[in-house]
Enzyme design. Structure first.
Site, PDB file in Angstrom:
ATOM      1  N   CYS A  12      29.419 -70.340 -32.348  1.00  0.00           N
ATOM      2  CA  CYS A  12      30.496 -69.812 -33.165  1.00  0.00           C
ATOM      3  C   CYS A  12      30.865 -68.410 -32.723  1.00  0.00           C
ATOM      4  CB  CYS A  12      30.061 -69.756 -34.617  1.00  0.00           C
ATOM      5  SG  CYS A  12      28.668 -68.671 -34.805  1.00  0.00           S
ATOM      6  N   ASP A 435      65.730 -56.693 -10.427  1.00  0.00           N
ATOM      7  CA  ASP A 435      66.033 -56.248  -9.088  1.00  0.00           C
ATOM      8  C   ASP A 435      67.077 -57.193  -8.503  1.00  0.00           C
ATOM      9  OD1 ASP A 435      65.565 -54.686  -6.791  1.00  0.00           O
ATOM     10  OD2 ASP A 435      64.420 -56.347  -5.938  1.00  0.00           O
ATOM     11  N   GLU A 469      66.803 -52.064  13.783  1.00  0.00           N
ATOM     12  CA  GLU A 469      66.373 -52.946  12.690  1.00  0.00           C
ATOM     13  C   GLU A 469      65.196 -53.841  13.079  1.00  0.00           C
ATOM     14  OE1 GLU A 469      67.311 -52.415   9.851  1.00  0.00           O
ATOM     15  OE2 GLU A 469      69.462 -52.094   9.624  1.00  0.00           O
ATOM     16  N   SER A 472      62.157 -53.311  10.842  1.00  0.00           N
ATOM     17  CA  SER A 472      62.307 -53.182   9.386  1.00  0.00           C
ATOM     18  C   SER A 472      62.115 -54.532   8.702  1.00  0.00           C
ATOM     19  CB  SER A 472      63.704 -52.624   9.063  1.00  0.00           C
ATOM     20  OG  SER A 472      64.007 -52.867   7.706  1.00  0.00           O
ATOM     21  N   GLU A 473      61.588 -54.481   7.483  1.00  0.00           N
ATOM     22  CA  GLU A 473      61.373 -55.731   6.756  1.00  0.00           C
ATOM     23  C   GLU A 473      62.469 -56.014   5.746  1.00  0.00           C
ATOM     24  OE1 GLU A 473      57.412 -55.998   5.213  1.00  0.00           O
ATOM     25  OE2 GLU A 473      56.736 -56.555   7.223  1.00  0.00           O
ATOM     26  N   GLY A 502      65.009 -46.546   0.843  1.00  0.00           N
ATOM     27  CA  GLY A 502      66.186 -46.661  -0.012  1.00  0.00           C
ATOM     28  C   GLY A 502      67.458 -46.195   0.664  1.00  0.00           C
ATOM     29  N   ALA A 507      65.636 -44.351  14.609  1.00  0.00           N
ATOM     30  CA  ALA A 507      64.763 -44.442  15.782  1.00  0.00           C
ATOM     31  C   ALA A 507      65.484 -43.802  16.966  1.00  0.00           C
ATOM     32  CB  ALA A 507      64.431 -45.898  16.091  1.00  0.00           C
ATOM     33  N   GLY A 517      72.198 -47.067   7.927  1.00  0.00           N
ATOM     34  CA  GLY A 517      71.891 -47.096   6.500  1.00  0.00           C
ATOM     35  C   GLY A 517      73.121 -46.963   5.628  1.00  0.00           C
TER      36      GLY A 517
HETATM   37  P1  ADP Z   1      67.396 -53.098  -2.651  1.00  0.00           P
HETATM   38  O1  ADP Z   1      66.122 -53.839  -2.732  1.00  0.00           O
HETATM   39  O2  ADP Z   1      68.176 -53.120  -3.926  1.00  0.00           O
HETATM   40  O3  ADP Z   1      68.224 -53.462  -1.462  1.00  0.00           O
HETATM   41  P2  ADP Z   1      66.336 -50.836  -1.232  1.00  0.00           P
HETATM   42  O4  ADP Z   1      65.795 -49.571  -1.775  1.00  0.00           O
HETATM   43  O5  ADP Z   1      65.430 -51.716  -0.493  1.00  0.00           O
HETATM   44  O6  ADP Z   1      67.007 -51.568  -2.465  1.00  0.00           O
HETATM   45  O7  ADP Z   1      67.572 -50.470  -0.306  1.00  0.00           O
HETATM   46  C1  ADP Z   1      68.628 -49.652  -0.782  1.00  0.00           C
HETATM   47  C2  ADP Z   1      69.744 -49.590   0.203  1.00  0.00           C
HETATM   48  O8  ADP Z   1      69.340 -48.874   1.364  1.00  0.00           O
HETATM   49  C3  ADP Z   1      70.211 -50.916   0.716  1.00  0.00           C
HETATM   50  O9  ADP Z   1      71.135 -51.513  -0.143  1.00  0.00           O
HETATM   51  C4  ADP Z   1      70.832 -50.544   2.046  1.00  0.00           C
HETATM   52  O10 ADP Z   1      72.133 -50.082   1.859  1.00  0.00           O
HETATM   53  C5  ADP Z   1      69.961 -49.411   2.524  1.00  0.00           C
HETATM   54  N1  ADP Z   1      68.920 -49.912   3.433  1.00  0.00           N
HETATM   55  C6  ADP Z   1      67.617 -50.071   3.158  1.00  0.00           C
HETATM   56  N2  ADP Z   1      66.950 -50.541   4.222  1.00  0.00           N
HETATM   57  C7  ADP Z   1      67.877 -50.694   5.210  1.00  0.00           C
HETATM   58  C8  ADP Z   1      67.828 -51.156   6.573  1.00  0.00           C
HETATM   59  N3  ADP Z   1      66.689 -51.565   7.143  1.00  0.00           N
HETATM   60  N4  ADP Z   1      68.965 -51.171   7.260  1.00  0.00           N
HETATM   61  C9  ADP Z   1      70.126 -50.775   6.689  1.00  0.00           C
HETATM   62  N5  ADP Z   1      70.234 -50.341   5.444  1.00  0.00           N
HETATM   63  C10 ADP Z   1      69.134 -50.280   4.696  1.00  0.00           C
HETATM   64 MG    MG Z   2      64.224 -54.366  -2.592  1.00  0.00          MG
END
Ligand code: ADP
Ligand code: MG
Length: 744
Positions: A12, A435, A469, A472-473, A502, A507, A517
């Site tokens: 219990c 998001d 690019e 970049s992920e 963001g 590079a 960007g």
């Molecule tokens: P979200 O997930 O809303 O896209 P992020 O913070 O990942 O927000 O990205 C914000 C903005 O920064 C993107 O909308 C884009 O304009 C720019 N950005 C981020 N990463 C890249 C990248 N690898 N190449 C070009 N622009 C980028």
């Molecule tokens: Mg994001």
């Protein structure tokens, strides 16, 4: 590191409290949590100072034990059978006694003729024998409970039943043994053997049924374990050897045959096939696997055959993590449980005191009003009745059984809940930050247009962007890579690659610095750009990527994402639940507003830097909202952690389990409303359970104490008290089981 052990001997909720109390006195033990419903103990202790065996020794005198070796199922099955046959005999005896009791009442009311004296006498002499069986064979553990109380001063529900039934037995025994002497003082025919028999038989039956349904509440884990392959075909010296999965190691090459489940996580190295990943992704269509593709534990090879290299084995595999998470969550205590625990801890001693008080009061009051002969059985009946009705075991089952069912049901639907507290909080959520990229949109971005503002050729321009690019992920980068490959454009060697969170990436190529960007990046670089030149496109939901060097803008690339088909209905459902959806995005404000408008989201927070997302959550909380945040769980983790409930949207392979309170395995945002509904009905279930657990006691205790007797002539026969108490646990457990059939 906390460890989890199974505990044997718990009956219990107060058992859980007793064990916790005892072990908290041990200084080598840092923390301990016992869950009655799962019979698990989570414990933090100093392993260099104390062993699990020693911990087990501490609680052994109280009647409990840690289960340190693996349980032998055979033995438990046979002891289950013994238990069941003992209860069956007890029930036959109980029905016989109840029948006899009923018969006599009917004779007294002259509905039935008087029975043959000899036969009646014979039946009556059977009662002490039946009661002896009930108390000493079937009810052995209640006697142990009583003994523990006398010896160690710990009381649980077994103690209450033990004291109640043995007092009834002893009283009746004394009456029958000294019938000749006592018949001048009390009514010797009013024996309580039937109370002993019926109460023990009913309570044991109740406990038995409760134990079985309790097991049923936890069968989600069993279903998950079924997804686990037992063995795998490992390639050794060119041969395939069947091995237990616990012996697999990183780097092992494993052959998968059609129709079998993939044993551990890894990467396909050779062969080809189609895999049913519905267990993880919810996607029923088999997914094609070629060398380089991930192989996920628990998924099923539908056809073809391949060899994969194990990269995650044992506890690291996705399936193992899911199982662990579900187990931990089922073991965890909901905040609402804290109150219940406090009540259970003081409940038993209070009931004991109440029982003794009412025994004494009725003896005194009764002897004064009537005479001792009439007062004694009345007082005794009140005493036994209180002890029997007051068992707090339904109370102990109310919260955990509902949590177990809720968490398990979630897991079966791809909703992984981290702990009971999250499940409790989720129903209070009234603002949901979502998001944009990957959650509301597919995250599969396409390149729409290129505006060349440089002296490079368009292919050269794309090549520069592609090179930036490459590493970049971001889904945007992914889109550029796909485009370049399709157009057969090569990348160039880069140096000093850097992610500008963001904003974009940077590079150097051949010693020259480039940037790619958004507009924030442009203003950081203090470059001139006429924003209105792209306004038309951003207002159509497109995102600009600006490619620059240190002094000028070289090109403007417009990309766009597609909205997930299910997102619109999901947002509608979220609004229907009275929750305010708010889009959160790092993207351009125009772009984000366009997407939001399409989905019916009125509030948008755009151009937010990743590090500021957490702050946006905080701002909403300061306004008094209970905030949930849904994101991909990888770069949103601080915001997910800040939210009252973080909801991580997993997409197939990269599941970041444990980063959030809720993980949606199948990335579908409609699951958010399912999760909220799950939370709502689990909490409603808990409240109903608590009501049922309390109401029996709230009515039963005063009734048994004879509080209503002076006004209405109501009392509670201990026999009915036994039945009611068994019923209260059963109604709680079955109410929890009912949650299984709720629509999510
Ligand atoms: P979200 O997930 O809303 O896209 P992020 O913070 O990942 O927000 O990205 C914000 C903005 O920064 C993107 O909308 C884009 O304009 C720019 N950005 C981020 N990463 C890249 C990248 N690898 N190449 C070009 N622009 C980028
Ligand atoms: Mg994001």
């Amino acid at each position: 590191m906390s460890k989890t052990y199974k505990i044997k001997g718990m009956h219990c909720a107060s058992c859980a409290a007793i064990i916790e109390k005892k072990l908290r006195e041990v200084s080598e033990i840092e923390s301990v949590r016992v869950n009655f419903a799962t019979e698990n103990m989570e414990i933090d202790f100093n392993e260099s100072k104390i062993t699990p065996q020693q911990i087990s020794e501490f609680i052994k005198p109280l009647g409990y034990e840690l289960q340190l070796e693996k349980k032998k199922t055979l033995k438990s099955e046979s002891s289950d059978y013994t238990e069941f046959s003992q209860i069956a005999i007890g029930l036959v005896l109980a029905f016989f006694s109840a029948f006899l009791m009923g018969w006599e009442i009917l004779i007294e009311l002259s509905y039935l003729p008087k029975m043959n004296e000899i036969l009646m006498g014979f039946f009556h002499h059977l009662m002490p024998i039946f009661a002896t069986y009930a108390l000493f064979v079937l009810g052995g553990r209640y006697l142990v409970g009583m003994w523990r109380f006398l010896r160690y001063g710990v009381a649980n529900m077994d103690t209450l039943i033990g004291i109640g039934t043995s007092v009834a037995f002893l009283y009746s025994f004394v009456l029958s043994a000294f019938e000749e002497i006592l018949k001048n003082y009390v009514d010797v025919s009013a024996s309580y053997y039937d109370v002993t028999i019926v109460v023990i038989a009913f309570v044991s039956l109740g406990k038995y049924l409760e134990k079985n349904s309790k097991r049923k509440t936890g069968d989600a884990i069993k279903k998950l374990l079924k997804l686990q392959a037992k063995t795998a075909l490992v390639l050794r010296d060119g041969r395939e050897v069947e091995m237990e999965i616990s012996n697999l190691q990183h780097g092992d090459l494993i052959r998968v045959r059609p129709g079998s489940r993939i044993a551990v996580d890894g990467v396909v190295v050779e062969g080809h096939g189609f895999v049913d990943e519905s267990t993880i992704s919810g996607e029923a269509m088999p997914i094609e696997k070629n060398p380089g593709d991930p192989a996920i534990s628990s998924t099923l090879l539908a056809n073809g055959t391949f060899v994969f290299r194990a990269t995650k084995v044992g506890a690291e595999t996705l399936l193992a993590q899911i199982i662990k998470m579900v187990e931990t969550a089922q073991n965890s205590k909901a905040p609402i449980q804290a109150l219940v625990d406090r009540i259970s801890a003081v409940f038993v001693p209070i009931v004991l005191i109440l029982a003794v008080l009412s025994l004494l009061s009725w003896l005194i009051l009764g002897s004064y009003l009537w005479n001792l002969e009439a007062a004694l059985p009345f007082a005794l009946s009140a005493f036994v009745g209180i002890l029997v009705i007051a068992c707090p075991c339904a109370l102990g089952l109310a919260t955990p059984t509902a949590i177990i069912v809720g968490v398990g049901k979630g897991a079966e639907n791809g909703i992984l809940v981290k702990d009971a507290a999250t499940l409790q909080k989720l129903r209070e959520v009234n603002a949901l930050l979502i998001d944009k990229t990957g959650t509301l949109t597919k995250g599969k971005i396409e390149l729409n247009s290129i505006e060349n503002k440089s002296n490079f050729s368009e292919r050269e321009l794309v090549s520069i962007l592609y090179s930036l690019e490459k590493n970049s992920e971001h889904p945007i980068a992914e889109a550029i890579r796909r485009y370049a490959k399709r157009e057969k454009i090569d990348s160039q060697a880069t140096e000093k690659f850097e992610i500008l969170k963001g904003k974009g990436v940077t590079a150097e190529i051949k010693g020259k610095k480039y940037f790619a960007g958004n507009l924030k990046l442009i203003s950081d670089l203090k470059l001139e750009f006429a924003e209105n030149s792209i306004e038309k496109e951003t207002k159509q939901g497109k995102t600009p990527i600006l490619l620059t060097d240190e002094t000028q803008i070289l090109g403007v690339f417009m990309v766009s994402d597609t909205i997930k088909e299910e997102a619109k209905t999901a947002i509608e459902e979220i609004k229907n639940l009275g929750i305010k959806p708010i889009m959160l995005s790092g993207d351009n404000a125009n772009t984000a507003k366009f997407i939001a408008a399409q989905l019916g989201i009125e509030e948008v927070i755009a151009e937010v830097l990743p590090q500021d997302k957490q702050n946006e959550v905080r701002k909403l909380q300061a306004k008094g909202f209970v905030v949930a945040m849904a994101g991909d769980g990888v770069n949103d983790s601080p915001a997910l952690a800040q939210a009252d409930v973080g909801i991580a949207m997993a997409t197939g392979t990269d599941v970041a389990i444990e980063s959030a309170g809720i993980t949606l395995l199948r990335g579908d945002i409609r699951k958010i409303t399912s999760a909220i509904r799950l939370s709502k009905f689990t909490m409603t279930g808990i409240k109903q359970n608590l009501f049922w657990a309390f109401v029996y006691n709230a009515i039963g205790i005063p009734l048994a104490a004879g509080v209503f007797y002076p006004y209405f002539g109501w009392t509670l026969n201990p026999v009915f008290a036994g039945a009611a108490m068994a019923l209260s646990s059963l109604s709680v457990v079955s109410n929890s089981l009912r949650l299984k059939f709720k629509k999510l």
